[in-house]
Design a protein around this motif. Structure first.
Motif, PDB file in Angstrom:
ATOM      1  N   LEU A 215     -13.510   4.826  -3.393  1.00 61.31           N
ATOM      2  CA  LEU A 215     -12.646   3.723  -3.800  1.00 61.31           C
ATOM      3  C   LEU A 215     -11.490   4.220  -4.659  1.00 61.31           C
ATOM      4  O   LEU A 215     -10.329   3.798  -4.489  1.00 61.31           O
ATOM      5  N   SER A 216     -11.802   5.158  -5.571  1.00 57.20           N
ATOM      6  CA  SER A 216     -10.751   5.733  -6.417  1.00 57.20           C
ATOM      7  C   SER A 216      -9.740   6.502  -5.578  1.00 57.20           C
ATOM      8  O   SER A 216      -8.518   6.433  -5.818  1.00 57.20           O
ATOM      9  N   LEU A 217     -10.227   7.238  -4.564  1.00 53.20           N
ATOM     10  CA  LEU A 217      -9.318   7.962  -3.670  1.00 53.20           C
ATOM     11  C   LEU A 217      -8.416   6.995  -2.898  1.00 53.20           C
ATOM     12  O   LEU A 217      -7.219   7.255  -2.701  1.00 53.20           O
ATOM     13  N   PHE A 218      -8.990   5.892  -2.420  1.00 55.92           N
ATOM     14  CA  PHE A 218      -8.190   4.911  -1.669  1.00 55.92           C
ATOM     15  C   PHE A 218      -7.058   4.373  -2.533  1.00 55.92           C
ATOM     16  O   PHE A 218      -5.911   4.279  -2.086  1.00 55.92           O
ATOM     17  N   VAL A 219      -7.379   4.028  -3.780  1.00 56.73           N
ATOM     18  CA  VAL A 219      -6.340   3.497  -4.684  1.00 56.73           C
ATOM     19  C   VAL A 219      -5.271   4.557  -4.920  1.00 56.73           C
ATOM     20  O   VAL A 219      -4.053   4.268  -4.901  1.00 56.73           O
ATOM     21  N   THR A 220      -5.695   5.797  -5.147  1.00 51.46           N
ATOM     22  CA  THR A 220      -4.744   6.880  -5.438  1.00 51.46           C
ATOM     23  C   THR A 220      -3.849   7.146  -4.229  1.00 51.46           C
ATOM     24  O   THR A 220      -2.624   7.280  -4.357  1.00 51.46           O
ATOM     25  N   TYR A 221      -4.445   7.276  -3.025  1.00 45.48           N
ATOM     26  CA  TYR A 221      -3.664   7.569  -1.833  1.00 45.48           C
ATOM     27  C   TYR A 221      -2.728   6.415  -1.491  1.00 45.48           C
ATOM     28  O   TYR A 221      -1.569   6.617  -1.074  1.00 45.48           O
ATOM     29  N   ALA A 222      -3.193   5.188  -1.673  1.00 42.53           N
ATOM     30  CA  ALA A 222      -2.354   4.038  -1.341  1.00 42.53           C
ATOM     31  C   ALA A 222      -1.177   3.925  -2.296  1.00 42.53           C
ATOM     32  O   ALA A 222      -0.070   3.516  -1.896  1.00 42.53           O
ATOM     33  N   ASP A 223      -1.379   4.316  -3.555  1.00 46.68           N
ATOM     34  CA  ASP A 223      -0.318   4.179  -4.545  1.00 46.68           C
ATOM     35  C   ASP A 223       0.605   5.391  -4.557  1.00 46.68           C
ATOM     36  O   ASP A 223       1.829   5.254  -4.566  1.00 46.68           O
ATOM     37  N   ARG A 224       0.066   6.577  -4.551  1.00 43.50           N
ATOM     38  CA  ARG A 224       0.865   7.794  -4.727  1.00 43.50           C
ATOM     39  C   ARG A 224       1.166   8.497  -3.406  1.00 43.50           C
ATOM     40  O   ARG A 224       2.067   9.312  -3.335  1.00 43.50           O
ATOM     41  N   GLY A 225       0.335   8.280  -2.433  1.00 41.42           N
ATOM     42  CA  GLY A 225       0.532   8.984  -1.185  1.00 41.42           C
ATOM     43  C   GLY A 225      -0.291  10.258  -1.136  1.00 41.42           C
ATOM     44  O   GLY A 225      -0.847  10.721  -2.136  1.00 41.42           O
TER      45      GLY A 225
ATOM     46  N   GLY B  22     -15.422  10.891   8.533  1.00 42.54           N
ATOM     47  CA  GLY B  22     -14.559   9.893   9.158  1.00 42.54           C
ATOM     48  C   GLY B  22     -13.841   9.043   8.134  1.00 42.54           C
ATOM     49  O   GLY B  22     -12.639   8.722   8.291  1.00 42.54           O
ATOM     50  N   VAL B  23     -14.531   8.638   7.062  1.00 46.73           N
ATOM     51  CA  VAL B  23     -13.889   7.849   6.001  1.00 46.73           C
ATOM     52  C   VAL B  23     -12.781   8.648   5.339  1.00 46.73           C
ATOM     53  O   VAL B  23     -11.679   8.110   5.042  1.00 46.73           O
ATOM     54  N   LEU B  24     -13.012   9.934   5.084  1.00 43.73           N
ATOM     55  CA  LEU B  24     -11.984  10.774   4.453  1.00 43.73           C
ATOM     56  C   LEU B  24     -10.754  10.910   5.341  1.00 43.73           C
ATOM     57  O   LEU B  24      -9.608  10.895   4.852  1.00 43.73           O
TER      58      LEU B  24
END
Length: 589
Positions: free
Chosen positions: A99-109, A141-143
């Motif tokens: 979940l933390s990775l999703f937030v980081t990738y969605a915000d910062r790329g 797959g999620v990654l």
């Protein structure tokens, strides 16, 4: 030193409710990881805030929020592990990191987050090692989806800024996907090998448990068979023993019956006196057989004292004279410097009679039997018994000391004689050897510890000894009383334990010696002796019985005498006990 310091902590980490060592090991490692994350992440943010010159941006607050979620998941995971829920803790922690990775990738790329791959690596490693291969591939797959989210965020950002090639934001997507594919393949192979080894070990453990169960059943069956075999051997041994003992006792009864018939053939007092002597000798031989059985069964109690071999062999020679044929030559020779040993007098006589009886059976009527006593090395005494009989083959010589082994015809002997001799010698720290050759006789060599003897050791008997005589057999007590009074003993009688205790309590100050039967009615023998000793702790006590508790002869001031015994033996033993008691203060002064 390091192990000593960390041992309590490691023990606490391992103290979790798991059924197998693999889960316990995973739980310990995962706890260490979660403790490290739960402690270090909260410390990193104050440091970052202190060194930053600009205020926190929205992206920084998003990162801080993600780390707070991860820290909370770490401590919650520790609680779950302490309750035995390792997989649940792992799922919670991995889900929070994703979940933390999703937030980081969605915000910062993806491009701005590539420098920190901690959560990515931890997610896939923990998922593969703890949750299994299927979960490992699901996490991969999620990654890949998360990488795609980050790449899409980069493409949108570049497009918003009017970049000529906005798809350059997705340039890292394929390399990352391929890199983690390789990592996933390696992890999958490692997990497969590890779990295969664990399963193989579990199967081996199950097979070993089954084998152990079968072995225990076989051991139990073998033990039962062995017990049945031992029981059968005991039954056979008892039968053989009974035959030999019956033979010996039948001979004694025949002798007694023959002497008893003399009263019908003659009224001559001399003839009757001779017949009575013969009956007494037969009774003594019966007592010797009883002592032999008790000695072999380990129920007899030894009465060890210093013995003058010259005097003892002189006395026993008269018995041997009756044992052998009148044509047999008997020789006894005792050296002056090898006269004394420490042994039980009755057992010494029994030992000599057993050896002599075997020699008699192997000799011609006009043969020769010699006993020679000489000094040996180390202050020991060597006793040599030599006969000129037919000897024995080597096979027989090797088994001659085995219990129940005999070369005599059925019911002609018990096979215990030399076995008892061997045990008596060994119990006295001695050695015994047999030298024999067919046609050349047999020699038995016994070595025992010698005792130095000095002049002036003999003590005279003190007259007028106040004695309490306790015996519930009236005729026997009367016979003993008369014999004791004839030798200067002042006797008061008691026919029961209760009467004896009353007399002991009343005359404890004047009684110098107690002679008592061990078994009086229904009294417990050991309790009876303890009661007497409580009333008269310092009074010498002569206990008379057919057999004794093993500990009774280990008490100072107590002597034992085996039944049946003659009045002469009673007086002799009482005198010896008093002499020993009187000698003790002289030796300690």
């Amino acid at each position: 030193m390091t192990k000593t310091i960390f041992r309590p902590a490691i023990g606490w980490l391992r103290d979790i409710p798991f059924g197998d060592e693999t889960s316990r090991g995973n739980g310990v490692a995962l706890q260490l990881l979660l403790f490290m994350i739960g402690i270090t992440l909260p410390l990193i943010w104050p440091y970052r805030i202190a060194v930053l010159t600009n205020p926190l941006t929205f992206a920084d607050w998003m990162d801080l929020g993600g780390d707070v979620l991860v820290v909370a998941a770490a401590w919650a995971g520790i609680v779950k592990i302490r309750r035995g829920k390792v997989e649940s803790a792992t799922r919670l922690f991995v889900a929070t990191m994703l979940l933390s990775l999703f937030v980081t990738y969605a915000d910062r790329g993806l491009m701005n987050a590539m420098l920190d791959q901690t959560y990515v690596v931890l997610s896939i490693v923990l998922g593969g090692l703890v949750l299994g291969r299927r979960t490992l591939w699901r996490l991969y797959g999620v990654l890949v989806v998360l990488f795609a989210v980050g790449a899409g965020s980069d493409v949108l950002r570049l497009s918003a800024h009017g970049a000529n090639h906005p798809l350059m934001g997705a340039v890292n997507l394929l390399p990352l996907a391929l890199s983690y594919l390789a990592i996933t393949l390696v992890l999958d192979q490692c997990v497969s090998t590890l779990r295969g080894s664990v399963q193989s070990a579990e199967r081996r453990g199950m097979r070993l448990a089954e084998t152990n169960r079968v072995l225990e059943e076989e051991i139990a069956a073998h033990r039962k068979s062995r017990e049945q075999l031992i029981h059968a051997q005991k039954v056979e041994a008892v039968g053989r023993l009974a035959g030999g003992v019956a033979h010996d006792f039948n001979n004694i009864l025949s002798v007694i019956e023959g002497y008893a018939e003399v009263r019908e053939d003659s009224d001559d007092p001399a003839v009757l006196r001779t017949a009575l002597y013969g009956v007494a000798a037969a009774a003594r031989r019966g007592a010797a057989i009883s002592r032999k059985l008790l000695s072999f069964g380990r129920r007899d109690v030894a009465r060890v004292e210093v013995i003058d071999l010259r005097r003892s062999l002189r006395d026993v020679k008269h018995v041997l004279r009756q044992l052998f044929s009148h044509a047999t030559t008997l020789g006894v020779e005792v050296a002056d410097d090898a006269r004394y040993i420490r042994f039980d007098p009755e057992q010494l006589e029994l030992m000599i009679l057993n050896i002599a009886a075997n020699a008699r059976d192997a000799m011609q009527p006009d043969g020769r039997f010699d006993i020679r006593v000489v000094p040996a090395a180390g202050g020991r005494v060597r006793m040599t018994f030599r006969d000129d009989g037919h000897g024995m083959p080597e096979r027989v010589r090797q088994e001659v000391f085995e219990p129940f082994f005999t070369t005599k015809p059925a019911h002609a002997g018990s096979g215990l004689g030399l076995a008892v001799v061997r045990d008596l010698v060994r119990d006295s720290a001695g050695t015994i050897e047999v030298e024999s050759e067919e046609g050349h006789g047999t020699t038995i060599v016994i070595e025992l510890p010698g005792v130095p003897r000095h002049a002036g050791d003999d003590l005279s008997q003190a007259p007028l000894v106040q004695t309490l005589l306790v015996e519930d057999e009236d005729i026997l007590r009367e016979m003993w009383r008369k014999r004791l009074e004839g030798d200067g003993f002042l006797v008061m009688e008691a026919g029961s334990a209760a009467q004896a205790l009353r007399l002991a309590a009343e005359f404890a100050h004047s009684i110098e010696l107690v002679i008592t039967d061990l078994r009086l009615g229904d009294n417990d023998p050991s309790v009876w002796v303890d009661d007497l000793r409580l009333l008269m702790p310092d009074t010498p006590l002569l206990v008379v019985s057919s057999h004794f508790p093993p500990t009774i002869a280990q008490v100072d001031g107590i002597a034992i005498l085996h039944k049946p015994c003659s009045p002469d033996m009673l007086v002799s033993e009482a005198t010896r006990l008093l002499e020993g008691v009187r000698r003790a203060p002289a030796l300690t002064s």
